[in-house]
Enzyme design. Structure first.
Site, mmCIF file in Angstrom:
data_model
loop_
_atom_site.group_PDB
_atom_site.id
_atom_site.type_symbol
_atom_site.label_atom_id
_atom_site.label_comp_id
_atom_site.label_asym_id
_atom_site.label_seq_id
_atom_site.Cartn_x
_atom_site.Cartn_y
_atom_site.Cartn_z
ATOM 1 N N THR A 65 -69.613 102.491 32.555
ATOM 2 C CA THR A 65 -70.221 101.307 31.954
ATOM 3 C C THR A 65 -71.384 100.779 32.779
ATOM 4 O O THR A 65 -71.394 100.917 34.013
ATOM 5 C CB THR A 65 -69.161 100.199 31.821
ATOM 6 O OG1 THR A 65 -69.786 98.977 31.437
ATOM 7 C CG2 THR A 65 -68.431 99.959 33.141
ATOM 8 N N TYR A 91 -63.203 94.551 35.500
ATOM 9 C CA TYR A 91 -63.506 95.653 34.584
ATOM 10 C C TYR A 91 -64.537 96.594 35.201
ATOM 11 O O TYR A 91 -64.312 97.808 35.317
ATOM 12 C CB TYR A 91 -64.016 95.110 33.247
ATOM 13 C CG TYR A 91 -64.638 96.176 32.385
ATOM 14 C CD1 TYR A 91 -63.879 97.252 31.921
ATOM 15 C CD2 TYR A 91 -65.988 96.128 32.044
ATOM 16 C CE1 TYR A 91 -64.451 98.247 31.147
ATOM 17 C CE2 TYR A 91 -66.565 97.118 31.265
ATOM 18 C CZ TYR A 91 -65.797 98.174 30.817
ATOM 19 O OH TYR A 91 -66.363 99.170 30.059
#
Length: 274
Positions: A65, A91
């Site tokens: 990501t 995350y």
């Protein structure tokens, strides 16, 4: 228990490669429940990598990501694969830690090679209308906008309009899901050909503000849905755009759907079906 189940899959199969998509991915939840993210995104990924080594599955494609870049300053955007990685939430941290597991595993096992694909803002649905996002309580902007168009949500929100951008809202690099899918095919071909590990950004190299995205969704839908302003959310960078020259040059990846109206339209058409 889950580790044993994963091993059974490897033991009973005959695989050439792993494409690893699975993850928990809601940023606010990662802040409130970090252990869920480290256990699922990092520990479980490490176990899959362990099984790959044990059962001689030597090609690994990993969905990472742009969150690994954290909050880059405006003068350091677009970001390259060599830009500083400084995640600002569990995350992003959990994904970056998984990248480290892959890197260290490849150093220790010379036959094991990987490609890390750092996704930017994935959006839209397949052009043929057969596949799209069905996540409940979705947080992705274009899906939320589509839900609001159709009355599935009463209204939607813009979080902050005082950023140092032209219209004051955050700018992001949106990539159509089919172009992202083609990047995975290119990654497999790359590993087959080169047997070399690498990290690659997956985006279009330019961005749109939140307001621009919502205006585009209003245009393609013909619906002037309600939008309300709210305060900034902690940790939202003003601008996050990819430098995608590496994947273009090395893998000859050529996106086909770099069109915000198309991305919004395909996302909306899918939303009408579910």
């Amino acid at each position: 228990m889950i580790f044993d189940q994963v091993e059974e899959i490897f033991k009973n199969g005959n695989y050439d490669a792993v494409i690893h998509f699975a993850a928990s991915l809601v940023v606010p939840e990662s802040v409130s429940d970090p252990l869920k993210y480290y256990l699922n995104n990092t520990a479980n990924t490490a176990n899959v990598i362990k099984q790959c080594v044990k059962y001689n599955v030597n090609k690994f494609i990993f969905s990472s990501t742009a969150a690994v870049y954290g909050e880059p300053s405006m003068d350091k955007v677009p970001v390259t694969e060599e830009s500083e990685t400084a995640p600002i939430n569990p995350y992003g941290n959990s994904k970056l830690m998984s990248e480290s597991v892959l890197k260290d595993t490849a150093l220790a096992h010379e036959d094991f090679n990987y490609v890390v694909l750092r996704y930017f803002n994935v959006a839209g649905a397949s052009v043929d209308g057969k596949i799209g996002q069905s996540t409940k309580n979705a947080t992705l902007l274009i899906k939320v906008a589509g839900e609001t168009v159709l009355g599935k949500r009463e209204k939607m929100y813009i979080f902050g309009e005082d950023y140092p951008t032209e219209d004051g809202t955050c700018i992001r690099d949106y990539i159509h899901v089919e172009d992202l899918a083609s990047a995975h095919i290119k990654a497999l071909e790359y590993l087959d050909k080169t047997h070399e590990s690498g990290v690659f950004n997956c985006g279009y190299g330019h961005g749109f503000s939140v307001k621009e995205v919502l205006e585009t969704m209003k245009k393609v839908s013909g619906v002037d849905f309600p939008v309300e302003m709210k305060e900034r959310r902690a940790g939202d960078p003003a601008m996050l755009i990819s430098d995608n020259s590496k994947i273009r040059n090395i893998m000859q990846w050529e996106p086909k759907y770099d069109d915000l109206e198309l991305i919004c339209k395909t996302g909306l058409e899918w939303e009408k079906k579910i």
